[in-house]
Design a protein around this motif. Structure first.
Motif: not given
Ligand SMILES: [Zn+2]
Length: 303
Positions: A1-9, A41-43, A46-50, A223-227
């Motif tokens: 959502x924030x555009x940060x590229x280094x999200x983790x599983x 996303x560590x930034x 938020x959690x989100x679906x792949x 649920x696409x996002x987990x805020x």
């Protein structure tokens, strides 16, 4: 959502099905514990679906919208009285934002909020993609204005042309949209200066969610996002709002429905409850697990 590229599983996919049907998209769906890879996303925390935002995801989303438009949720209607109790509390809590105001609700469904809010609001407009829910609402609430479709479809048909509102509400809807900031920006444009947005959602950083880990029942493909706390505050700021408050709320469910949900989650498939037990346990109980949150934002500028 924030555009940060280094999200983790965060959690790998579980019990993933390859096909969907209409029932999966009902609000009372028992399809818990089945989900695609969930990233974090560590930034923005938020959690989100792949695959969110990819062409494949957009394709699946359109397919999902088509199925959702056909939903007839009789299980939900059977339990709607418990939902009225939950919404009655919400209407009382937010009376200063609702009383004598022009209200827009995104995701009106079967009118659990509308039923409680209508007597005190100045006007009510509801948006709902399910055709069955819309015909139910149109027949039951003739004083309300009910629009059928997604917000994008309704804007395209100019059905909201020239309209503006004091308060916009979304109950358990924002985690279902593929671009929450775009949705909030769109809604911002229909709010009067200083107007209020109220939405409820699930919180991935809540104690209950952290304790349940991959078994948290809200992890599901719908649920696409987990805020997180930081995630929804950031989302509001990016859409032209400031956060006024956030609070946990309790909700009512019929006791047998709750037992059924718990058993279904434990067994990993729907459990049939005998009719007699259903009648015996058809009384409302109050639930507060702390993993749901209501957020109130104030419009500060045009998004
Ligand atoms: Zn992020």
């Amino acid at each position: 959502m924030c555009g940060f590229e280094h999200s983790t599983l965060l959690y790998p996919a579980k019990n993933k099905k390859t096909t969907s049907d209409v029932g999966d998209f009902a609000c009372s769906s028992f399809d818990h514990g089945k989900y695609s890879n969930i990233y974090y996303c560590p930034n923005c925390k938020n959690g989100f679906l792949e695959n969110i935002g990819t062409d494949k995801f957009e394709e699946q989303k359109l397919e999902g919208q088509k199925l959702y438009a056909e939903v007839e949720d009789h299980e939900y209607l059977k339990n709607i009285k418990a939902r009225y109790l939950t919404n009655n509390q919400l209407v009382k809590t937010f009376s200063s934002e609702l009383k004598d105001k022009d209200i827009l609700e995104l995701g009106a469904y079967y009118g659990a909020f509308l039923n409680e809010a209508l007597p005190s609001v100045k006007s009510y407009t509801g948006i709902e993609p399910s055709k069955h829910a819309v015909s139910y609402l149109k027949e039951k609430y003739q004083k309300a204005s009910i629009l059928n479709g997604t917000i994008e479809e309704i804007i395209e048909r100019n059905e909201l042309e020239g309209k503006s509102f004091d308060t916009i509400v979304l109950w358990d809807v924002i985690e279902h949209v593929s671009d929450p900031i775009a949705t909030l920006k769109t809604l911002n444009s229909f709010l009067r200066p200083g107007g209020t947005i109220i939405f409820s959602t699930i919180n991935i950083e809540s104690t209950f969610s952290l304790c349940m880990g991959p078994f948290w029942p809200w992890f599901m493909d719908m649920h696409y996002y987990y805020f997180s706390d930081r995630g929804y505050i950031d989302m509001l700021h990016r859409s032209g709002f400031i956060m006024k408050n956030h609070l946990h709320f309790s909700y009512f469910v019929h006791c047998y429905y709750f037992i059924n949900k718990v058993l279904s989650i434990l067994r990993g498939k729907p459990v049939a409850i005998p009719q007699k037990a259903e009648e015996m346990f058809k009384f409302p109980i109050k639930i507060k697990l702390g993993d749901t949150v209501t957020i109130i934002g104030k419009k500060v500028n045009n998004a």
